[in-house]
Design a protein around this motif. Structure first.
Motif, PDB file in Angstrom:
ATOM      1  N   TYR A 196      13.976  36.518  19.679  1.00  0.00           N
ATOM      2  CA  TYR A 196      13.264  36.623  18.410  1.00  0.00           C
ATOM      3  C   TYR A 196      13.500  35.343  17.611  1.00  0.00           C
ATOM      4  CZ  TYR A 196      12.647  41.523  19.525  1.00  0.00           C
ATOM      5  OH  TYR A 196      12.300  42.694  20.155  1.00  0.00           O
ATOM      6  N   GLY A 198      12.468  33.274  13.916  1.00  0.00           N
ATOM      7  CA  GLY A 198      11.912  33.362  12.575  1.00  0.00           C
ATOM      8  C   GLY A 198      11.217  32.078  12.168  1.00  0.00           C
ATOM      9  N   ILE A 204       7.955  36.699  12.239  1.00  0.00           N
ATOM     10  CA  ILE A 204       8.996  36.856  13.252  1.00  0.00           C
ATOM     11  C   ILE A 204       8.297  36.985  14.601  1.00  0.00           C
ATOM     12  CG2 ILE A 204      10.990  38.171  14.018  1.00  0.00           C
ATOM     13  CD1 ILE A 204      11.335  36.998  11.250  1.00  0.00           C
ATOM     14  N   ARG A 206       8.432  37.502  18.842  1.00  0.00           N
ATOM     15  CA  ARG A 206       9.188  38.005  19.984  1.00  0.00           C
ATOM     16  C   ARG A 206       8.723  37.257  21.223  1.00  0.00           C
ATOM     17  NH1 ARG A 206       9.513  44.290  20.946  1.00  0.00           N
ATOM     18  NH2 ARG A 206       7.242  44.078  21.057  1.00  0.00           N
ATOM     19  N   PHE A 226      14.828  31.400   7.948  1.00  0.00           N
ATOM     20  CA  PHE A 226      15.092  32.790   8.295  1.00  0.00           C
ATOM     21  C   PHE A 226      16.410  32.833   9.088  1.00  0.00           C
ATOM     22  CE2 PHE A 226      10.502  34.669   8.362  1.00  0.00           C
ATOM     23  CZ  PHE A 226      10.453  34.523   6.990  1.00  0.00           C
ATOM     24  N   LEU A 228      18.675  35.666  11.530  1.00  0.00           N
ATOM     25  CA  LEU A 228      18.444  36.896  12.282  1.00  0.00           C
ATOM     26  C   LEU A 228      19.739  37.408  12.896  1.00  0.00           C
ATOM     27  CD1 LEU A 228      15.597  35.505  12.087  1.00  0.00           C
ATOM     28  CD2 LEU A 228      15.124  36.425  14.358  1.00  0.00           C
ATOM     29  N   VAL A 238      17.097  40.545   8.907  1.00  0.00           N
ATOM     30  CA  VAL A 238      16.553  39.219   8.591  1.00  0.00           C
ATOM     31  C   VAL A 238      16.834  38.899   7.130  1.00  0.00           C
ATOM     32  CG1 VAL A 238      14.499  37.750   8.539  1.00  0.00           C
ATOM     33  CG2 VAL A 238      14.698  39.553  10.274  1.00  0.00           C
ATOM     34  N   SER A 240      15.888  35.970   4.139  1.00  0.00           N
ATOM     35  CA  SER A 240      14.817  35.021   3.846  1.00  0.00           C
ATOM     36  C   SER A 240      15.021  34.488   2.429  1.00  0.00           C
ATOM     37  CB  SER A 240      13.452  35.713   3.972  1.00  0.00           C
ATOM     38  OG  SER A 240      12.414  34.893   3.483  1.00  0.00           O
TER      39      SER A 240
END
Length: 341
Positions: A196, A198, A204, A206, A226, A228, A238, A240
């Motif tokens: 994953y 950011g 986000i 994958r 970001f 994670l 997450v 931010s």
């Protein structure tokens, strides 16, 4: 420090750990505020001037030369009882981390020298051995940001410059894994080893083991990066950071549903879970900067004080690795990190 402990007593220091520049809150009795100008807090043999004083508590910064050991108050020649305080040992400096450091299975620490946007630095990722030896590891990634290891021991690195994820072998060989990910920053693996990433613009992603990329969820954009982290149940957390000063931690379900897990944090950044499911996050909280612990039931504890912190990692033998905007520190806090997915 002439006299032994008498009426001047330290009852508690909060938090119980920190790095230079962080502030500590000392609960005490027997302190006469009229002696404020003759009041110091000693970290071992290194004094620091008390900046805020009341009859029941004082506030003071951790001095640059401080080391782990006893802390005492000294007021007009009277010395309090000692209370132990853990100070981070600096392992390396002249770096530029923008996300969490990463740990491999052998306990080596990996940290970036990210540089300004578009800047190509001589060494972009350094490796620090458990003995504290600093070694160049990767030299040809521009603006490296997020770092995460897979189960095979390969290091995955995002570049906020070109939106690329690179795969780095244990020997330091770099290959491109996935591209076109925006301003790629934080990175983490789930239990199925999906990666994953950011994009601080708000997405986000994958990515499958084959490097195929899908948008997974959307949250508010960030002014920085970001960050994670996965919990044991497969939920993605997450942060931010924005400019508002009251930012949340988002929790994303395995299906990509977004909810707010915790809020009222100032510029929350790097995160890590311990084996008991507690979440540690770099943030400002209730006027204090450093690292806080949030339990699964959302009980909060300030565990470390520091300035300009960016990220952290928890190893398997009780060490917390902390990075600020230029340096790496290690603190033996007895917190066992959650193993790699």
């Amino acid at each position: 420090m002439d006299k032994g402990a008498g009426n001047l007593v330290i009852h508690r220091i909060s938090p119980r750990a920190g790095i230079e520049g962080g502030k500590v809150y000392v609960e005490c009795t027997g302190f006469d505020t009229q002696n404020f100008s003759q009041s110091f807090l000693y970290f071992g043999d290194h004094p620091t001037r008390i900046t805020v004083a009341t009859p029941s508590y004082v506030i003071a910064p951790i001095p640059r030369q401080a080391q782990s050991g006893p802390v005492r108050m000294v007021v007009d020649g009277e010395t309090s009882n000692p209370v132990y305080f853990e100070v981070g040992t600096r392992l390396a400096t002249n770096l530029h981390p923008v996300c969490n450091p990463a740990l491999d299975a052998s306990g080596n620490i990996y940290v970036t020298l990210s540089g300004t946007r578009g800047q190509k630095v001589p060494v972009s990722i350094y490796r620090i051995t458990p003995a504290g030896v600093v070694e160049p590891f990767v030299s040809d990634i521009i603006n490296p940001s997020g770092l995460a290891f897979d189960r095979q021991g390969d290091l995955y690195v995002t570049s906020r410059y070109n939106g690329t994820v690179y795969r780095v072998s244990p020997s330091g060989k770099v290959t491109t894994f996935c591209t076109n990910l925006g301003v790629a920053t934080g990175v983490a693996f789930d239990q199925e080893e999906h990666l994953y990433v950011g994009d601080r613009n708000g997405t986000i992603y994958r990515i499958t083991r084959e490097g195929i990329c899908y948008p997974f969820a959307t949250i508010e954009p960030s002014v920085a990066a970001f960050h994670l982290a996965f919990d044991q149940q497969g939920y993605l957390y997450v942060t931010s950071p924005t400019m508002c000063g009251y930012d949340p931690i988002y929790r994303l379900s395995p299906d990509g549903d977004v909810e707010i897990f915790f809020t009222d944090l100032g510029r929350p950044q790097g995160m890590a879970f311990d084996i008991e499911g507690n979440l540690y996050v770099v943030a400002y909280y209730q006027g204090q900067s450093g690292i806080i612990k949030i339990s699964p039931t959302q009980e909060v504890e300030h565990v470390l004080s520091g300035l300009n912190l960016v990220g952290l990692a928890l190893d398997g033998i009780g060490n917390m690795i902390v990075v600020d905007t230029a340096s790496v520190y290690r603190l033996p806090l007895g917190i066992i990190g959650r193993p790699l997915p």
